[in-house]
Each structure stands twice: as structure tokens, then as C-alpha cells.
Design an enzyme around this catalytic site. Structure first.
Site, PDB file in Angstrom:
ATOM      1  N   ASN A  28       0.864  -1.190   0.000  1.00 17.89           N
ATOM      2  CA  ASN A  28       0.000   0.000   0.000  1.00 17.89           C
ATOM      3  C   ASN A  28       0.900   1.240   0.000  1.00 17.89           C
ATOM      4  O   ASN A  28       2.113   1.122   0.080  1.00 17.89           O
ATOM      5  CB  ASN A  28      -0.977  -0.027   1.182  1.00 17.89           C
ATOM      6  N   GLY A  36      -2.853  -9.607   3.530  1.00 24.60           N
ATOM      7  CA  GLY A  36      -2.617 -10.348   2.292  1.00 24.60           C
ATOM      8  C   GLY A  36      -1.148 -10.640   2.044  1.00 24.60           C
ATOM      9  O   GLY A  36      -0.390 -10.974   2.966  1.00 24.60           O
ATOM     10  N   ASP A  38       1.232  -8.662   1.311  1.00 22.42           N
ATOM     11  CA  ASP A  38       2.091  -7.683   1.990  1.00 22.42           C
ATOM     12  C   ASP A  38       2.436  -8.166   3.402  1.00 22.42           C
ATOM     13  O   ASP A  38       3.610  -8.168   3.811  1.00 22.42           O
ATOM     14  CB  ASP A  38       1.335  -6.343   2.032  1.00 22.42           C
ATOM     15  N   VAL A 124      -7.722  -7.591  -1.520  1.00 18.19           N
ATOM     16  CA  VAL A 124      -8.493  -6.558  -0.810  1.00 18.19           C
ATOM     17  C   VAL A 124      -8.822  -5.366  -1.726  1.00 18.19           C
ATOM     18  O   VAL A 124      -9.873  -4.743  -1.584  1.00 18.19           O
ATOM     19  CB  VAL A 124      -7.696  -6.091   0.434  1.00 18.19           C
TER      20      VAL A 124
HETATM   21  P1  ADP Z   1      -4.157  -6.037  -2.967  1.00 22.66           P
HETATM   22  O1  ADP Z   1      -4.346  -5.094  -1.834  1.00 22.66           O
HETATM   23  O2  ADP Z   1      -3.181  -5.515  -4.011  1.00 22.66           O
HETATM   24  O3  ADP Z   1      -5.442  -6.521  -3.553  1.00 22.66           O
HETATM   25  P2  ADP Z   1      -3.802  -8.572  -1.544  1.00 22.66           P
HETATM   26  O4  ADP Z   1      -2.583  -9.022  -0.809  1.00 22.66           O
HETATM   27  O5  ADP Z   1      -5.052  -8.388  -0.779  1.00 22.66           O
HETATM   28  O6  ADP Z   1      -3.334  -7.244  -2.309  1.00 22.66           O
HETATM   29  O7  ADP Z   1      -4.091  -9.575  -2.735  1.00 22.66           O
HETATM   30  C1  ADP Z   1      -3.310  -9.655  -3.908  1.00 22.66           C
HETATM   31  C2  ADP Z   1      -3.167 -11.100  -4.297  1.00 22.66           C
HETATM   32  O8  ADP Z   1      -2.188 -11.720  -3.468  1.00 22.66           O
HETATM   33  C3  ADP Z   1      -4.442 -11.921  -4.137  1.00 22.66           C
HETATM   34  O9  ADP Z   1      -4.702 -12.572  -5.364  1.00 22.66           O
HETATM   35  C4  ADP Z   1      -4.102 -12.944  -3.040  1.00 22.66           C
HETATM   36  O10 ADP Z   1      -4.693 -14.211  -3.318  1.00 22.66           O
HETATM   37  C5  ADP Z   1      -2.593 -13.022  -3.184  1.00 22.66           C
HETATM   38  N1  ADP Z   1      -1.828 -13.506  -2.011  1.00 22.66           N
HETATM   39  C6  ADP Z   1      -2.120 -13.467  -0.703  1.00 22.66           C
HETATM   40  N2  ADP Z   1      -1.131 -14.024   0.025  1.00 22.66           N
HETATM   41  C7  ADP Z   1      -0.162 -14.410  -0.860  1.00 22.66           C
HETATM   42  C8  ADP Z   1       1.115 -15.060  -0.769  1.00 22.66           C
HETATM   43  N3  ADP Z   1       1.632 -15.417   0.410  1.00 22.66           N
HETATM   44  N4  ADP Z   1       1.806 -15.318  -1.914  1.00 22.66           N
HETATM   45  C9  ADP Z   1       1.310 -14.946  -3.121  1.00 22.66           C
HETATM   46  N5  ADP Z   1       0.124 -14.333  -3.281  1.00 22.66           N
HETATM   47  C10 ADP Z   1      -0.605 -14.071  -2.177  1.00 22.66           C
END
Ligand code: ADP
Length: 173
Positions: A28, A36, A38, A124
Site C-alpha cells: 500500500n 494479504g 504484503d 483486498v
Molecule cells: P491487494 O491489496 O493488491 O489486492 P492482496 O494481498 O489483498 O493485495 O491480494 C493480492 C493477491 O495476493 C491476491 O490474489 C491474493 O490471493 C494473493 N496472495 C495473498 N497471500 C499471498 C502469498 N503469500 N503469496 C502470493 N500471493 C498471495
């Protein structure tokens, strides 16, 4: 385009485990951590990452900044900020494309040859997954065609839905 497609690979799983030169973080604007992917990256990289990022002054949407990988197998983390989906009329497509392109530009500037992307903005931030995948694949292909220095780009899909979408789209290329 066959040669470019040979340099793109789809992986299902956790991006923090990837043994590549750089993994991309869907961060972010603060770069101070979140949920997620991050959150997973901050946990796996260790507290040194947060400490380092405090000095970076955040990151604009569509831009990217590089840090060490700290405790990760990856040498670097490229933090990019994708757009929050607000219905599609707020420049979301262009900003998502920019997040992918700027990440790869920063990668090349730092001698990165192998890079792994999560599915930016599709968690998210709510970007429609099909539409995000089209933008991601197109932007990566274009960049690879002009940058032979990048050997391999991995799309790392964590959720099954993204995995299936990428699997179908990449097999149609
Ligand atoms: P954003 O805020 O950019 O939407 P998110 O982290 O919520 O970021 O989600 C972005 C993508 O990352 C989603 O498709 C989610 O399934 C994926 N994600 C979550 N955890 C992991 C991980 N450990 N490794 C790879 N991808 C992940």
C-alpha cells in the site's frame, strides 16, 4: 511471441518461498505493511523490512521501490502499489499496468534476471481478476519483448481462481 512465452511461468503458491532475484510485493502507499501478500512478505522478511521502509517515504500508486529481501530467499523485494478498484473509471487499468511496468523497470535497473509477481490488486483492492490478468500478461509480454535481460517472470497465484484464470489465458497465447 513464442520466445517471450517461454520466459513466463505460472506457479501456484506462496510468493515468499520463491527462489528468484526479486519478488514483487502488492503493497500500500505507506509501504509499512498490511494484510494479504504484503503481510506475508513482512512476516517472512523479518522486522528489518519495516525498519528499512520507514525511511523510504511511501510509494505512489503505479510506482515501485526496491529493498533488500532480508530473510527471504529472494535477494530483493520490489514494492509496488496497485490501484484500488473503484468501478473502472478512475484510471485503474492504466495504474495497474504501470505497477507491473515500473516493477520490471526497477528490476532491470538493479540487474534482476528472475522476478515473481503476485496478482496485484486482486485481493483486498478488489480489481476484477480476469481483467487484471489480461493487463498483467499483456504488460509483461510487451516488456519481455523489449528486455532480453529478464530471463524469467513467474506469475504466482495464491488463490485457485487466479491460478485457473492465468492457466487458461497463458495456454491461449
Ligand atoms: P491487494 O491489496 O493488491 O489486492 P492482496 O494481498 O489483498 O493485495 O491480494 C493480492 C493477491 O495476493 C491476491 O490474489 C491474493 O490471493 C494473493 N496472495 C495473498 N497471500 C499471498 C502469498 N503469500 N503469496 C502470493 N500471493 C498471495
Amino acid at each position: 511471441m513464442a520466445e517471450v512465452m517461454d520466459r513466463i511461468e505460472l506457479v501456484r503458491g506462496d510468493i515468499t518461498k520463491m527462489e528468484v532475484d526479486a519478488i514483487v510485493n502488492a503493497a500500500n502507499n505507506s509501504l509499512l505493511g498490511g494484510g494479504g501478500v504484503d503481510g506475508a512478505i513482512h512476516r517472512a522478511a523479518g522486522p528489518e523490512l519495516l525498519e528499512y521502509n520507514r525511511k523510504l517515504g511511501g510509494c505512489a500508486t503505479g510506482d515501485a521501490k526496491i529493498t533488500p529481501g532480508f530473510r527471504l530467499p529472494a535477494k530483493y523485494i520490489i514494492h509496488t502499489v496497485g490501484p484500488v478498484w473503484r468501478g473502472g473509471k478512475r484510471d485503474e487499468d492504466r495504474l495497474l499496468e504501470s505497477a507491473y511496468r515500473r516493477s520490471m523497470e526497477v528490476a532491470v535497473e538493479n540487474g534482476v534476471r528472475t522476478i515473481a509477481f503476485p496478482n496485484i490488486s486482486t485481493g483486498v483492492y478488489g480489481f476484477p481478476k480476469e481483467r487484471a490478468a489480461d493487463i498483467a500478461i499483456r504488460t509483461v509480454k510487451e516488456f519481455l519483448a523489449n528486455h532480453p535481460e529478464i530471463e524469467k517472470v513467474y506469475f504466482v497465484a495464491y488463490d485457485l481462481q487466479n491460478y485457473e484464470i492465468y492457466s487458461r489465458k497463458l495456454s491461449q497465447e
